[in-house]
Scaffold this motif. Structure first.
Motif, mmCIF file in Angstrom:
data_model
loop_
_atom_site.group_PDB
_atom_site.id
_atom_site.type_symbol
_atom_site.label_atom_id
_atom_site.label_comp_id
_atom_site.label_asym_id
_atom_site.label_seq_id
_atom_site.Cartn_x
_atom_site.Cartn_y
_atom_site.Cartn_z
ATOM 1 N N ALA A 63 23.974 -0.115 58.533
ATOM 2 C CA ALA A 63 25.194 0.204 57.779
ATOM 3 C C ALA A 63 25.860 1.461 58.341
ATOM 4 O O ALA A 63 25.199 2.386 58.824
ATOM 5 N N LEU A 64 27.179 1.484 58.283
ATOM 6 C CA LEU A 64 27.965 2.615 58.778
ATOM 7 C C LEU A 64 29.144 2.840 57.852
ATOM 8 O O LEU A 64 29.893 1.905 57.545
ATOM 9 N N ARG A 65 29.315 4.066 57.381
ATOM 10 C CA ARG A 65 30.452 4.397 56.523
ATOM 11 C C ARG A 65 31.661 4.681 57.404
ATOM 12 O O ARG A 65 31.701 5.657 58.153
ATOM 13 N N ILE A 66 32.643 3.818 57.306
ATOM 14 C CA ILE A 66 33.837 3.949 58.140
ATOM 15 C C ILE A 66 34.977 3.186 57.486
ATOM 16 O O ILE A 66 34.764 2.143 56.866
ATOM 17 N N GLY A 67 36.168 3.715 57.589
ATOM 18 C CA GLY A 67 37.350 3.036 57.076
ATOM 19 C C GLY A 67 38.540 3.328 57.976
ATOM 20 O O GLY A 67 38.451 4.136 58.912
ATOM 21 N N LEU A 68 39.653 2.684 57.710
ATOM 22 C CA LEU A 68 40.881 2.972 58.450
ATOM 23 C C LEU A 68 41.622 4.112 57.776
ATOM 24 O O LEU A 68 41.650 4.224 56.545
ATOM 25 N N ARG A 69 42.245 4.944 58.565
ATOM 26 C CA ARG A 69 43.068 6.029 58.023
ATOM 27 C C ARG A 69 44.390 5.469 57.513
ATOM 28 O O ARG A 69 44.900 4.471 58.020
ATOM 29 N N GLY A 70 44.959 6.115 56.544
ATOM 30 C CA GLY A 70 46.301 5.768 56.096
ATOM 31 C C GLY A 70 47.342 6.626 56.787
ATOM 32 O O GLY A 70 48.540 6.338 56.730
ATOM 33 N N GLU A 71 46.839 7.682 57.435
ATOM 34 C CA GLU A 71 47.744 8.610 58.118
ATOM 35 C C GLU A 71 47.060 9.111 59.378
ATOM 36 O O GLU A 71 45.876 9.445 59.356
ATOM 37 N N LEU A 72 47.784 9.126 60.484
ATOM 38 C CA LEU A 72 47.240 9.590 61.748
ATOM 39 C C LEU A 72 47.167 11.116 61.754
ATOM 40 O O LEU A 72 47.847 11.786 60.957
ATOM 41 N N PRO A 73 46.350 11.706 62.640
ATOM 42 C CA PRO A 73 46.288 13.169 62.728
ATOM 43 C C PRO A 73 47.654 13.813 62.939
ATOM 44 O O PRO A 73 47.875 14.966 62.547
ATOM 45 N N SER A 74 48.588 13.080 63.534
ATOM 46 C CA SER A 74 49.931 13.610 63.766
ATOM 47 C C SER A 74 50.756 13.674 62.485
ATOM 48 O O SER A 74 51.847 14.240 62.471
ATOM 49 N N GLY A 75 50.245 13.076 61.408
ATOM 50 C CA GLY A 75 50.992 13.016 60.159
ATOM 51 C C GLY A 75 51.778 11.731 59.987
ATOM 52 O O GLY A 75 52.344 11.479 58.919
#
Length: 552
Positions: free
Chosen positions: A170-182
């Motif tokens: 198992a690995l805790r991971i999801g997609l971001r809703g916002e990139l590091p650039s904002g």
């Protein structure tokens, strides 16, 4: 006498389909035809496609029934669909889904299906798998899952695999809703559809293994990252080289919530095995004491991603046959394999689960519109006699390294001032000469990774207007602003290579326009190979304008 209609297709009894490219309905018919047939040649305006069991089974894996294929042919056929051709399609499609593989107890699998079909499998074949006939099918050891599917496919019996997959670490991971650039981030509709098709584990055997086909620049890496996040398990990613290993790492860090320490790079320089490990095909394929095939068993992987699956080397195929209990995702711009191993991709990685035509993505603005032109230049008179007396391989090299191509390259670059341009070729001597003439750096397989990264960075920033590149440009390198590519030589008639090189131009741009030129020597074998190279792109709806050097 057959009644003539006005359609663009002529369907022959053996499954061959001729497309009249001059017909006003040709583009729409071509787009539909590409879903279940393969373009094999294109003399003049009549393009020859062929329906095969594999092309039809790939269509079936995407949910296309026989009626849809036959309705498409009937609607576009100039003389109707011969009964023999219709019968072939129905027979091939009837085979898909007949045989099913399910899990039973004690690590055994059950191959089930119509009794008549099971009787076609010989006792010798069953014994080679260590299997045995049972009342309700054939009982097969779980570790022969891949061998069974590959062998039965070659016998014309595709197996739908319902045997399931291990969960993996198992690995805790999801997609971001916002990139590091904002900037906000979400999957495009087609990317989401692709992920859904792959992750439909247990739904009619459609999920957990298969291939996603999208053009370069359409976000195949994003699809892989999203599948990883959806499944939440330790993942091994195999890709084309060190540069693409690092690009995968950057994409995962930018677009998912994974911790950087959970990503390992397994290359010639680093041997990190972490919950998400990214390795190159080169290091996996090394022989002898330098081999690293044990990486497949170093963790409890729940998913293996085969990036650029059309490049998969034979040693990885062999091991993949033993990994059928692990989810497998293939990513590629084209399923074309020049080595004829498309059947192995189908049986060992999985069928084609999702594909979008390149032109459909172009119409939506997701990839750049590319204009393609073939530029023909003469061979110098002094080389003519040498060419006539040479063998086939030497002739191709003489034509490929034609010194008159340099002038054509300069003139083509002058047509697009200010646009970032790649000059791509096969022969290092030729590329070195062009680099000197154009005062541009040359990037080849021997260029150290750090220097490659620097050149890519300079090119992407605009400080390097022209970059001369060898076959390394065929693979997953990220140069989003590249707007011009000039191909001066290539690997024989490789459709795959042509598609990959054009793919370097497809990232969306400010004007969303790009230009691909292939410079060939007129009157030589190179023009014949150019026709073969262009087949996949023609199948996708692209056209090549032919120009003599004087009409650039």
């Amino acid at each position: 006498m057959l009644k003539r209609k006005s359609g663009p297709l002529v369907v022959l009894e053996d499954g061959t389909v001729l497309l009249d490219d001059a017909h006003p309905g040709a583009e729409k018919a071509r787009e539909a035809l590409a879903g279940f047939a393969e373009l094999v040649k294109r003399p003049g305006t009549m393009h020859t496609y062929r329906m095969t069991p594999l092309s039809v089974w790939n269509a079936a894996s995407q949910g296309k029934p026989a009626e849809e294929i036959l309705d498409c042919l009937e609607a576009n056929a100039r003389y109707g669909v011969p009964g023999a051709a219709a019968g072939r399609v129905k027979q091939w499609l009837s085979r898909y889904g007949e045989l099913e593989l399910t899990s039973i107890e004690d690590g055994m699998l059950l191959l089930s299906g119509p009794a008549a079909r099971l009787r076609e499998i010989t006792d010798e074949c069953i014994a080679s798998w260590g299997a045995a006939r049972a009342a309700d099918g054939i009982a097969v050891p779980g570790d022969r899952r891949g061998d069974l599917k590959r062998e039965l496919l070659r016998m014309g019996m595709p197996v739908v695999d319902h045997a399931g997959y291990r969960e993996g670490e198992a690995l805790r991971i999801g997609l971001r809703g916002e990139l590091p650039s904002g900037k906000p981030f979400r999957l495009r509709d087609y990317q989401l559809q692709a992920v859904e098709r792959f992750c439909r584990d247990g739904v009619q055997g459609e999920g957990g293994s298969g291939v996603i086909v999208l053009p370069c620049g359409a976000g195949k890496t994003v699809v892989g990252a999203a599948a990883l996040a959806r499944l939440g398990c330790a993942t091994l990613i195999l890709t084309s080289g060190t540069t693409s290993v690092r690009q995968w790492r950057r994409e995962l860090v930018e677009k998912t919530t994974i911790a950087e320490d959970d990503i390992g790079e397994y290359t010639g320089e680093n041997k990190q095995v972490r919950p998400v490990t990214i390795a190159s095909y080169q290091i996996m394929g090394r022989r002898g004491s330098g081999g690293h095939m044990d990486l497949f068993s170093r963790r409890d992987w729940g998913l293996i991603i085969y990036d650029e699956v059309h490049l998969l080397p034979a040693p990885v195929f062999r091991l993949t046959a033993e990994l059928q209990a692990t989810r497998r995702l293939g990513l590629t711009a084209t399923l074309v394999r020049e080595d004829g191993r498309a059947e192995d991709v189908f049986s060992l990685i999985g069928p084609k689960l999702f594909e979008l035509p390149w032109k459909a993505l172009e119409r939506e603005g997701w990839i750049a519109a590319v204009s393609c032109r073939e530029v023909r230049v003469p061979l110098p008179e002094e080389d003519g006699e040498t060419y006539d007396g040479a063998g086939a391989r030497a002739q191709l090299r003489l034509a490929g390294e034609n010194p008159r191509k340099a002038e054509a390259v300069r003139r083509l670059l002058e047509r697009h001032p200010g646009k970032p341009a790649l000059v791509i070729g096969q022969y290092l001597r030729q590329l070195s000469s062009l680099g000197r003439e154009l005062e541009a750096p040359v990037l080849s397989g021997s260029t150290p990774p750090e220097e490659r990264e620097e050149l890519y960075s300079r090119f992407n920033s605009g400080s390097l207007p022209v970059l001369v590149v060898s076959k390394v440009a065929n693979f997953a390198i990220d140069m989003p602003d590249a707007a011009v590519a000039i191909q001066v030589s290539g690997s024989y008639g490789s459709r795959q290579e042509e598609a990959q090189r054009i793919g370097r131009l497809l990232r969306p741009k400010e004007d969303n326009r790009a230009y691909f030129y292939t410079v060939v020597t007129d009157g030589t074998k190179e023009t014949e190979f150019a026709l073969k190279r262009q087949l996949f792109m023609i199948e996708q709806g692209y056209t090549y304008e032919i120009a003599e050097k004087g009409s650039l």
